[in-house]
Motif scaffolding. Structure first.
Motif, PDB file in Angstrom:
ATOM      1  N   TYR A   1      10.355  20.675 -26.553  1.00 14.29           N
ATOM      2  CA  TYR A   1      11.691  20.101 -26.703  1.00 14.29           C
ATOM      3  C   TYR A   1      12.598  20.579 -25.571  1.00 14.29           C
ATOM      4  O   TYR A   1      13.317  19.787 -24.959  1.00 14.29           O
ATOM      5  CB  TYR A   1      12.278  20.489 -28.067  1.00 14.29           C
ATOM      6  CG  TYR A   1      13.670  19.963 -28.290  1.00 14.29           C
ATOM      7  CD1 TYR A   1      13.858  18.717 -28.876  1.00 14.29           C
ATOM      8  CD2 TYR A   1      14.789  20.688 -27.899  1.00 14.29           C
ATOM      9  CE1 TYR A   1      15.137  18.213 -29.063  1.00 14.29           C
ATOM     10  CE2 TYR A   1      16.058  20.197 -28.077  1.00 14.29           C
ATOM     11  CZ  TYR A   1      16.232  18.956 -28.662  1.00 14.29           C
ATOM     12  OH  TYR A   1      17.500  18.464 -28.837  1.00 14.29           O
TER      13      TYR A   1
ATOM     14  N   TYR B   1      14.869  18.293 -23.170  1.00 10.56           N
ATOM     15  CA  TYR B   1      16.286  18.149 -23.516  1.00 10.56           C
ATOM     16  C   TYR B   1      17.124  19.402 -23.284  1.00 10.56           C
ATOM     17  O   TYR B   1      18.296  19.420 -23.627  1.00 10.56           O
ATOM     18  CB  TYR B   1      16.418  17.716 -24.983  1.00 10.56           C
ATOM     19  CG  TYR B   1      15.740  16.399 -25.238  1.00 10.56           C
ATOM     20  CD1 TYR B   1      16.326  15.199 -24.839  1.00 10.56           C
ATOM     21  CD2 TYR B   1      14.487  16.345 -25.845  1.00 10.56           C
ATOM     22  CE1 TYR B   1      15.697  13.987 -25.052  1.00 10.56           C
ATOM     23  CE2 TYR B   1      13.850  15.133 -26.065  1.00 10.56           C
ATOM     24  CZ  TYR B   1      14.460  13.962 -25.660  1.00 10.56           C
ATOM     25  OH  TYR B   1      13.826  12.762 -25.873  1.00 10.56           O
TER      26      TYR B   1
ATOM     27  N   PRO C   1      17.847  24.423 -26.869  1.00 12.98           N
ATOM     28  CA  PRO C   1      18.729  24.105 -27.991  1.00 12.98           C
ATOM     29  C   PRO C   1      19.601  25.293 -28.375  1.00 12.98           C
ATOM     30  O   PRO C   1      19.200  26.445 -28.232  1.00 12.98           O
ATOM     31  CB  PRO C   1      17.762  23.738 -29.122  1.00 12.98           C
ATOM     32  CG  PRO C   1      16.494  24.434 -28.778  1.00 12.98           C
ATOM     33  CD  PRO C   1      16.444  24.519 -27.274  1.00 12.98           C
TER      34      PRO C   1
ATOM     35  N   VAL D   1      15.942  23.322 -34.682  1.00 13.77           N
ATOM     36  CA  VAL D   1      15.106  22.386 -33.931  1.00 13.77           C
ATOM     37  C   VAL D   1      13.647  22.535 -34.345  1.00 13.77           C
ATOM     38  O   VAL D   1      12.938  21.532 -34.522  1.00 13.77           O
ATOM     39  CB  VAL D   1      15.299  22.569 -32.412  1.00 13.77           C
ATOM     40  CG1 VAL D   1      14.238  21.830 -31.620  1.00 13.77           C
ATOM     41  CG2 VAL D   1      16.686  22.096 -32.002  1.00 13.77           C
TER      42      VAL D   1
ATOM     43  N   CYS E   1       9.967  14.953 -30.210  1.00 11.87           N
ATOM     44  CA  CYS E   1      11.141  15.552 -29.559  1.00 11.87           C
ATOM     45  C   CYS E   1      12.291  14.563 -29.467  1.00 11.87           C
ATOM     46  O   CYS E   1      13.460  14.922 -29.668  1.00 11.87           O
ATOM     47  CB  CYS E   1      10.770  16.077 -28.172  1.00 11.87           C
ATOM     48  SG  CYS E   1       9.692  17.526 -28.205  1.00 11.87           S
ATOM     49  N   SER E   2      11.995  13.306 -29.183  1.00 11.88           N
ATOM     50  CA  SER E   2      13.021  12.273 -29.104  1.00 11.88           C
ATOM     51  C   SER E   2      13.699  12.061 -30.457  1.00 11.88           C
ATOM     52  O   SER E   2      14.921  11.930 -30.536  1.00 11.88           O
ATOM     53  CB  SER E   2      12.395  10.965 -28.617  1.00 11.88           C
ATOM     54  OG  SER E   2      13.329   9.925 -28.612  1.00 11.88           O
TER      55      SER E   2
ATOM     56  N   SER F   1      15.965  14.990 -30.974  1.00 17.56           N
ATOM     57  CA  SER F   1      17.112  14.915 -30.074  1.00 17.56           C
ATOM     58  C   SER F   1      18.182  13.975 -30.629  1.00 17.56           C
ATOM     59  O   SER F   1      19.373  14.273 -30.559  1.00 17.56           O
ATOM     60  CB  SER F   1      16.674  14.450 -28.684  1.00 17.56           C
ATOM     61  OG  SER F   1      17.794  14.282 -27.847  1.00 17.56           O
TER      62      SER F   1
ATOM     63  N   SER G   1      21.968  15.475 -31.620  1.00 18.59           N
ATOM     64  CA  SER G   1      22.978  15.085 -30.630  1.00 18.59           C
ATOM     65  C   SER G   1      24.338  14.791 -31.257  1.00 18.59           C
ATOM     66  O   SER G   1      25.315  14.620 -30.542  1.00 18.59           O
ATOM     67  CB  SER G   1      22.501  13.866 -29.820  1.00 18.59           C
ATOM     68  OG  SER G   1      22.409  12.737 -30.657  1.00 18.59           O
TER      69      SER G   1
END
Length: 134
Positions: free
Chosen positions: A13, A17, A20, A26, A65-66, A69, A73
């Motif tokens: 991740y 991105y 975190p 996460v 991971c997407s 995210s 977000s």
């Protein structure tokens, strides 16, 4: 021997991105996303077998991971808000959030990347001859 299942990591991740602010959250969300993806796989193909569907194996971590995210977000304090506007004098700023409830969800592009879309064709072979009833 237990069948190995794919995993998504906080390290993976972070590469995609950035680091975190809450790695424990996460990590928990990545585990939830992995469960979602495996459930989608099982609905489509049955029990997961590594290498049986290479597109799924290749895209698993990136899609997990997407998904996470999208969920993280949403800024703190804005979960559930669909839109935010702020005015100062003659200036106005407005933001519309794509995932206001911070849910984990699979989109069509996610499913396509994992090879979980499209038409499947199957058949059932007829039974010919005598057979025993159990």
């Amino acid at each position: 021997m237990a069948e190995q299942t794919p995993t998504a990591t906080v390290e993976g991740y972070s590469k995609r991105y950035g680091t975190p602010s809450d790695p424990d959250r996460v990590a928990a969300l990545l585990a939830d996303a992995a469960d979602m993806l495996l459930t989608a796989y099982e609905r489509r193909w049955g029990a997961y077998m590594e290498g049986a569907h290479p597109a799924f194996d290749r895209g698993f971590e990136a899609v997990a991971c997407s998904i996470v995210s999208r969920a993280v977000s949403v800024p703190d304090g804005f979960a559930g808000a669909t839109q935010y506007s702020q005015t100062a004098g003659s200036y106005n700023a407005s933001v519309t959030f794509a995932n206001p409830p911070a849910d984990l969800w699979l989109g069509k592009s996610d499913l396509k990347r994992l090879g979980l879309t499209g038409v499947r064709v199957g058949s059932i072979a007829p039974q010919v001859g005598e057979y025993d009833h159990v």
